[in-house]
Scaffold this active site. Structure first.
Site, short mmCIF file in Angstrom:
data_model
loop_
_atom_site.label_atom_id
_atom_site.label_comp_id
_atom_site.label_asym_id
_atom_site.label_seq_id
_atom_site.Cartn_x
_atom_site.Cartn_y
_atom_site.Cartn_z
N CYS A 36 0.89 -0.93 -0.09
CA CYS A 36 0.03 0.05 -0.16
C CYS A 36 0.75 1.27 0.16
O CYS A 36 1.49 1.40 -0.96
CB CYS A 36 -0.82 -0.12 1.42
N HIS A 37 0.82 1.94 1.09
CA HIS A 37 1.73 3.35 1.15
C HIS A 37 3.20 3.01 1.77
O HIS A 37 3.96 3.69 1.61
CB HIS A 37 1.22 4.24 2.15
#
Length: 181
Positions: A112-113
């Site tokens: 994800c991030h």
């Protein structure tokens, strides 16, 4: 090496971690027999969130980021959570760990991030990766080539990078980690 003999390091800030992106690798790799260490910025409980806004589970870290060394681990995992990685990517100890894992040719898995940490660490030139779509421009501006896939494994530049987009892709992400170990 195999999963049941591996040592895995998961690094986080103490709050804002996307719950399943931390808890699934932590628990599933441990259930596979790996020695898994959760290291955080402090020894305070790590507060996770679901979808970056709803309170999630709280987990006590095992170690401080400052106290872990790349020599003791086979693979680094960087969970997402916008606030988690936004703080982690400016943490000198987290940056040191990411750079040391890459320099030692050890795999880094980020979801994800999570790849935001690698932007600030200067590790993306020549790498192809995936992540949540919100940081695509950041990854490309840092020299990475973005692909929209559930999981992507890149062996360029002398170290393996395993990336994934979101919690829905965790099955593929964990399979790729197991393969790397």
């Amino acid at each position: 090496m195999s999963v049941d003999t591996a040592s895995v390091l998961i690094i986080v800030n103490n709050w804002g971690i996307e719950e399943t992106e931390m808890t699934r690798p932590l628990r599933e790799l441990a259930a596979d027999g790996a020695r898994v260490t959760l290291a955080a910025t402090t020894l305070d409980p790590c507060e996770t969130v679901r979808h970056d806004r709803y309170p999630g589970e709280t987990v006590v870290p095992d170690r401080l980021l400052a106290d872990v060394r790349v020599e003791d681990y086979d693979l680094l995992v960087v969970p997402g959570g916008t606030c988690n990685v936004d703080r982690l990517r400016i943490n000198p100890e987290a940056l040191r760990l990411a750079r040391d894992f890459a320099a030692d040719g050890k795999p880094i898995a980020a979801v994800c991030h999570g790849p935001w940490l690698l932007v600030n660490a200067g590790l993306l030139p020549g790498k192809t990766l995936t992540a949540c779509r919100y940081i695509k421009a950041d990854l490309e501006n840092a020299g990475g080539a973005y692909v929209d896939e559930p999981v992507h494994v890149c062996d360029a530049a002398g170290w393996t990078l395993i990336t994934s987009r979101k919690p829905d892709d965790l099955d593929d992400f964990l399979d790729a980690i197991r393969q790397a170990l």
